[in-house]
Design an enzyme around this catalytic site. Structure first.
Site, PDB file in Angstrom:
ATOM      1  N   LYS A  22      86.352  42.971  46.494  1.00 33.80           N
ATOM      2  CA  LYS A  22      86.254  41.628  46.059  1.00 33.80           C
ATOM      3  C   LYS A  22      85.050  40.618  46.680  1.00 33.80           C
ATOM      4  O   LYS A  22      84.161  40.344  46.121  1.00 33.80           O
ATOM      5  CB  LYS A  22      87.387  40.767  46.681  1.00 33.80           C
ATOM      6  CG  LYS A  22      87.260  39.049  46.866  1.00 33.80           C
ATOM      7  CD  LYS A  22      88.304  38.264  47.374  1.00 33.80           C
ATOM      8  CE  LYS A  22      88.135  38.073  48.753  1.00 33.80           C
ATOM      9  NZ  LYS A  22      87.399  36.942  49.093  1.00 33.80           N
ATOM     10  N   ASN A  23      84.695  41.079  47.998  1.00 30.47           N
ATOM     11  CA  ASN A  23      83.513  40.401  48.832  1.00 30.47           C
ATOM     12  C   ASN A  23      82.271  41.310  48.190  1.00 30.47           C
ATOM     13  O   ASN A  23      81.099  40.730  48.663  1.00 30.47           O
ATOM     14  CB  ASN A  23      83.646  40.488  50.145  1.00 30.47           C
ATOM     15  CG  ASN A  23      84.493  39.479  50.817  1.00 30.47           C
ATOM     16  OD1 ASN A  23      85.027  38.884  49.784  1.00 30.47           O
ATOM     17  ND2 ASN A  23      84.817  39.554  52.047  1.00 30.47           N
ATOM     18  N   ARG A  92      84.738  29.249  47.941  1.00 28.08           N
ATOM     19  CA  ARG A  92      83.330  29.051  48.937  1.00 28.08           C
ATOM     20  C   ARG A  92      82.377  29.812  48.410  1.00 28.08           C
ATOM     21  O   ARG A  92      81.104  29.408  48.178  1.00 28.08           O
ATOM     22  CB  ARG A  92      83.543  29.190  50.304  1.00 28.08           C
ATOM     23  CG  ARG A  92      83.954  28.116  51.171  1.00 28.08           C
ATOM     24  CD  ARG A  92      83.705  28.676  52.590  1.00 28.08           C
ATOM     25  NE  ARG A  92      82.426  29.009  52.918  1.00 28.08           N
ATOM     26  CZ  ARG A  92      81.291  27.881  53.417  1.00 28.08           C
ATOM     27  NH1 ARG A  92      81.876  26.777  53.683  1.00 28.08           N
ATOM     28  NH2 ARG A  92      80.339  28.372  53.652  1.00 28.08           N
ATOM     29  N   CYS A 116      87.251  25.404  55.368  1.00 28.06           N
ATOM     30  CA  CYS A 116      88.339  25.678  55.080  1.00 28.06           C
ATOM     31  C   CYS A 116      89.276  25.867  56.109  1.00 28.06           C
ATOM     32  O   CYS A 116      88.906  25.832  57.210  1.00 28.06           O
ATOM     33  CB  CYS A 116      88.093  26.976  54.185  1.00 28.06           C
ATOM     34  SG  CYS A 116      87.499  28.331  55.188  1.00 28.06           S
ATOM     35  N   ARG A 121      82.668  26.238  58.421  1.00 28.51           N
ATOM     36  CA  ARG A 121      81.655  27.020  57.538  1.00 28.51           C
ATOM     37  C   ARG A 121      80.483  26.305  57.202  1.00 28.51           C
ATOM     38  O   ARG A 121      80.434  26.268  56.000  1.00 28.51           O
ATOM     39  CB  ARG A 121      82.581  27.770  56.451  1.00 28.51           C
ATOM     40  CG  ARG A 121      83.525  28.561  56.964  1.00 28.51           C
ATOM     41  CD  ARG A 121      84.636  29.348  55.874  1.00 28.51           C
ATOM     42  NE  ARG A 121      83.965  30.578  55.552  1.00 28.51           N
ATOM     43  CZ  ARG A 121      84.663  31.256  54.790  1.00 28.51           C
ATOM     44  NH1 ARG A 121      85.723  31.180  54.255  1.00 28.51           N
ATOM     45  NH2 ARG A 121      84.048  32.476  54.180  1.00 28.51           N
ATOM     46  N   PRO A 122      79.683  26.020  57.921  1.00 23.90           N
ATOM     47  CA  PRO A 122      78.634  25.292  57.330  1.00 23.90           C
ATOM     48  C   PRO A 122      77.498  26.139  56.427  1.00 23.90           C
ATOM     49  O   PRO A 122      77.749  27.457  56.371  1.00 23.90           O
ATOM     50  CB  PRO A 122      77.837  24.904  58.888  1.00 23.90           C
ATOM     51  CG  PRO A 122      78.279  25.507  59.704  1.00 23.90           C
ATOM     52  CD  PRO A 122      79.513  26.009  59.319  1.00 23.90           C
ATOM     53  N   ASP A 124      74.027  25.730  56.801  1.00 22.68           N
ATOM     54  CA  ASP A 124      72.587  25.642  57.655  1.00 22.68           C
ATOM     55  C   ASP A 124      71.820  27.026  57.423  1.00 22.68           C
ATOM     56  O   ASP A 124      70.716  26.857  57.135  1.00 22.68           O
ATOM     57  CB  ASP A 124      72.816  25.115  58.889  1.00 22.68           C
ATOM     58  CG  ASP A 124      73.863  25.874  59.904  1.00 22.68           C
ATOM     59  OD1 ASP A 124      74.531  26.671  59.243  1.00 22.68           O
ATOM     60  OD2 ASP A 124      73.424  25.747  61.046  1.00 22.68           O
ATOM     61  N   ASP A 304      88.322  39.993  59.113  1.00 21.15           N
ATOM     62  CA  ASP A 304      89.044  39.944  57.719  1.00 21.15           C
ATOM     63  C   ASP A 304      90.343  40.796  57.857  1.00 21.15           C
ATOM     64  O   ASP A 304      91.277  40.767  57.052  1.00 21.15           O
ATOM     65  CB  ASP A 304      88.477  40.252  56.355  1.00 21.15           C
ATOM     66  CG  ASP A 304      87.570  39.139  55.978  1.00 21.15           C
ATOM     67  OD1 ASP A 304      87.547  38.120  56.479  1.00 21.15           O
ATOM     68  OD2 ASP A 304      86.845  39.299  54.922  1.00 21.15           O
ATOM     69  N   ARG A 396      94.394  35.596  45.798  1.00 27.65           N
ATOM     70  CA  ARG A 396      92.904  35.844  45.829  1.00 27.65           C
ATOM     71  C   ARG A 396      92.290  36.947  46.078  1.00 27.65           C
ATOM     72  O   ARG A 396      91.038  37.349  45.503  1.00 27.65           O
ATOM     73  CB  ARG A 396      92.209  34.444  46.912  1.00 27.65           C
ATOM     74  CG  ARG A 396      92.712  32.972  46.388  1.00 27.65           C
ATOM     75  CD  ARG A 396      91.911  32.110  47.195  1.00 27.65           C
ATOM     76  NE  ARG A 396      90.616  32.737  47.564  1.00 27.65           N
ATOM     77  CZ  ARG A 396      90.121  32.664  48.598  1.00 27.65           C
ATOM     78  NH1 ARG A 396      90.852  32.355  49.879  1.00 27.65           N
ATOM     79  NH2 ARG A 396      89.119  33.091  48.924  1.00 27.65           N
TER      80      ARG A 396
HETATM   81  C1  UD1 Z   1      81.826  36.469  54.315  1.00 30.86           C
HETATM   82  C2  UD1 Z   1      83.240  36.990  53.640  1.00 30.86           C
HETATM   83  C3  UD1 Z   1      84.457  36.613  54.255  1.00 30.86           C
HETATM   84  C4  UD1 Z   1      84.191  37.163  55.560  1.00 30.86           C
HETATM   85  C5  UD1 Z   1      83.052  36.744  56.280  1.00 30.86           C
HETATM   86  C6  UD1 Z   1      82.651  37.238  57.864  1.00 30.86           C
HETATM   87  C7  UD1 Z   1      82.587  36.883  51.267  1.00 30.86           C
HETATM   88  C8  UD1 Z   1      82.802  36.283  49.770  1.00 30.86           C
HETATM   89  N1  UD1 Z   1      83.316  36.318  52.365  1.00 30.86           N
HETATM   90  O1  UD1 Z   1      82.203  34.942  54.228  1.00 30.86           O
HETATM   91  O2  UD1 Z   1      85.402  37.199  53.686  1.00 30.86           O
HETATM   92  O3  UD1 Z   1      85.491  36.695  56.676  1.00 30.86           O
HETATM   93  O4  UD1 Z   1      81.793  37.208  55.645  1.00 30.86           O
HETATM   94  O5  UD1 Z   1      82.743  38.708  57.613  1.00 30.86           O
HETATM   95  O6  UD1 Z   1      81.925  38.006  51.410  1.00 30.86           O
HETATM   96  N2  UD1 Z   1      77.668  30.186  59.523  1.00 30.86           N
HETATM   97  C9  UD1 Z   1      76.921  29.118  59.822  1.00 30.86           C
HETATM   98  N3  UD1 Z   1      76.262  28.620  59.164  1.00 30.86           N
HETATM   99  C10 UD1 Z   1      75.934  29.258  57.807  1.00 30.86           C
HETATM  100  C11 UD1 Z   1      76.610  30.319  57.384  1.00 30.86           C
HETATM  101  C12 UD1 Z   1      77.670  30.744  58.055  1.00 30.86           C
HETATM  102  O7  UD1 Z   1      77.244  28.546  61.035  1.00 30.86           O
HETATM  103  O8  UD1 Z   1      75.084  28.869  57.076  1.00 30.86           O
HETATM  104  C13 UD1 Z   1      78.916  30.757  60.377  1.00 30.86           C
HETATM  105  C14 UD1 Z   1      80.267  30.540  59.654  1.00 30.86           C
HETATM  106  O9  UD1 Z   1      80.867  29.274  59.909  1.00 30.86           O
HETATM  107  C15 UD1 Z   1      81.060  31.712  60.394  1.00 30.86           C
HETATM  108  C16 UD1 Z   1      79.888  32.739  60.759  1.00 30.86           C
HETATM  109  O10 UD1 Z   1      78.627  32.203  60.406  1.00 30.86           O
HETATM  110  O11 UD1 Z   1      81.427  31.136  61.781  1.00 30.86           O
HETATM  111  C17 UD1 Z   1      80.146  34.035  59.733  1.00 30.86           C
HETATM  112  O12 UD1 Z   1      80.015  33.457  58.337  1.00 30.86           O
HETATM  113  P1  UD1 Z   1      79.400  34.263  57.127  1.00 30.86           P
HETATM  114  O13 UD1 Z   1      79.253  35.697  57.443  1.00 30.86           O
HETATM  115  O14 UD1 Z   1      78.626  33.524  56.537  1.00 30.86           O
HETATM  116  O15 UD1 Z   1      80.764  34.158  56.129  1.00 30.86           O
HETATM  117  P2  UD1 Z   1      80.776  34.170  54.745  1.00 30.86           P
HETATM  118  O16 UD1 Z   1      79.465  34.791  54.056  1.00 30.86           O
HETATM  119  O17 UD1 Z   1      81.307  32.977  54.443  1.00 30.86           O
END
Ligand code: UD1
Length: 448
Positions: A22-23, A92, A116, A121-122, A124, A304, A396
């Site tokens: 999926k990812n 997301r 969520c 999950r910002p 930035d 995960d 999902r």
């Molecule tokens: C992806 C995966 C999700 C997995 C996660 C971590 C997909 C579709 N989803 O989610 O299943 O649990 O990786 O392995 O691939 N963060 C910030 N700012 C940002 C982006 C992220 O602070 O701009 C923080 C997030 O809140 C979180 C951490 O960074 O605490 C990791 O998030 P991220 O690696 O971005 O996860 P996703 O890509 O959303």
């Protein structure tokens, strides 16, 4: 809403094939918006999230069809458009269109994805990365709007190896002018698969899978044929299901390297695992030992898999300490596991799990995708019947989980509004009241 009725006590056995990830498919679908040709994608999992993402692509004018089990995407005529807010709320990962649309059209506007169940999950890191490529980004009134007269290659440092930010930046930089270097990039296998997909379209990306990725922008990306990697989280969930039931199963089409962090921990817990190319055989045993878990970006232990691993540790000998380092609110399954007799204390990002002799069936609620999977696993090991509510979360990320697990001997029944086996359901509900040891009690499950 659909629910699962899980009858515990069966040791899983047999062989099962792992589906596409999926990812991996979600960013690949987003990346297809960069193609001025045709994308043919194999091994696409038939998941709810995939349907949502294809709906997103259609909003932008992509033409999508299935042919001989492959998903074919024609993105020649895509154009900027707005994604409905409810779609972004549903998933997301729809924010992954930010990078490709900005690169292809110099304009994109999406509703802000927001938080969520597992954390705030910002966005930035995504925004900062795209700004460094020269985008002008307005972030307000519930939207992210990005414009550019032409993205320029740049040096980008990520404060944290975010998976989504790495993917958005890779896709944008693939068509920027000049060379970009992304440092502290995420190293997940899904990033490598995305880079492979983009390179097959004509992109020039080096270093995916390491923390420094170099991207040389090109003017145009063309047609591609690609097979999605197997889902390491689905594979990991099978391994843990075998371990918690003391079963003996073989996974076909799993990539051992992607599962090393989990395999190492399972071995430490006393589980026997044999690797064989793309096959993995796992044999659970009764003397399971508690092991500590720290979630980390790949190649660390995946967040995960943390909930499913916690389900296993509830019945291990000793005390396991879980440190959740990726998401700030990812222990909601602990409350539900407690309903089933687990001994778990949570303090912030730490959970302490003391193994108990046996879990007992209860009515529990899936708060998110992997928490739901953890509850199913707990139900498979528990004494009696467990009802897992809100399984739309599970759908999902796991395609017809009950059918896949039935192949291994599991007893999981889906209860839906339009149940395909009404007799079984009617007998189940009308002839007896099911007793549960904890607060919630199920007296009647009603088909509307
Ligand atoms: C992806 C995966 C999700 C997995 C996660 C971590 C997909 C579709 N989803 O989610 O299943 O649990 O990786 O392995 O691939 N963060 C910030 N700012 C940002 C982006 C992220 O602070 O701009 C923080 C997030 O809140 C979180 C951490 O960074 O605490 C990791 O998030 P991220 O690696 O971005 O996860 P996703 O890509 O959303």
């Amino acid at each position: 809403m659909d629910k699962f009725i899980v009858t515990g006590g069966t040791r899983l056995h047999g062989a099962v094939k792992v589906c596409g990830a999926k990812n991996a498919i979600l960013p690949i679908l987003a990346a297809s918006l960069l193609s001025s040709g045709t994308c043919v994608i194999h091994n696409v999992p038939l998941l709810q999230d995939v349907v949502v993402m294809t709906d997103v692509l259609k909003c932008f004018g992509a033409r999508i069809k299935w042919e001989n089990k492959a998903l074919i995407i024609d993105a020649k005529d895509v154009h900027p458009a707005e994604i409905p807010e409810e779609t972004v709320k549903k998933m997301r990962a729809s924010n992954l269109v930010l990078g490709p649309l900005l690169a292809r059209f110099g304009y994109v506007k999406i509703p802000y994805p927001g938080g969520c169940a597992i954390g705030s999950r910002p966005m930035d890191y995504h925004v900062k990365g795209l700004q460094q490529l020269g985008a002008d980004i307005q972030d307000g009134y519930g939207f992210i709007e990005a414009k550019s007269e032409g993205l320029m290659g740049s040096e980008i440092y990520l404060d944290f190896p975010s998976v989504g930010a790495t993917e958005n930046i890779l896709m944008a930089a693939a068509m920027a002018k000049g060379v970009s270097v992304l440092r502290n990039a995420a190293r997940e296998p899904e990033i490598v698969d995305l880079a492979r997909f983009l390179n097959r379209m004509g992109a020039k990306i080096d270093g995916a899978g390491t923390d420094i990725i170099q991207i040389t922008g090109v003017n145009c990306l063309g047609s591609v044929e690609h097979t999605v990697i197997p889902d390491r989280i689905v594979a990991g969930t099978f391994l843990l299901a075998a371990a918690i039931t003391g079963g003996d199963i073989t996974l076909i089409n799993a990539v051992v390297d992607h599962l090393e962090p989990l395999i190492a921990k399972l071995r430490e817990a006393g589980v026997s695992i044999t690797k064989n190319g793309r096959g993995i055989r796992i044999k659970g045993n009764k003397g399971l030992r508690a092991v500590d878990i720290k979630t980390m970006p790949f190649p660390g232990f995946p967040t995960d898999i943390q909930p499913q691993m916690m389900a296993l540790m509830t019945v291990a000998r000793g005390t396991a300490v879980f440190a959740e380092n990726i998401f700030e609110n990812r222990f909601k399954h602990a409350d539900e596991l407690r309903r089933m007799g687990a001994d778990i204390k949570v303090a912030g990002r730490i959970a302490i799990v003391k193994g108990v002799e046996k879990l007992t069936g209860a009515v529990v609620e899936a708060s998110d995708l992997r928490a739901g999977a953890a509850l199913v696993l707990a139900g498979l090991a528990a004494d009696g019947v467990t009802v897992v509510e809100n399984i739309f979360h599970i759908d999902r990320g796991y395609f017809r989980m009950e059918e896949k697990y039935a192949v291994l001997g599991a007893n999981i029944i889906r209860v839906t509004k339009h149940n395909s086996n009404p007799y079984q359901f009617e007998n189940f509900t009308s002839q007896r009241e099911i007793q549960f040891p904890e607060k919630k009690r199920l007296s009647l499950i009603k088909i509307n």
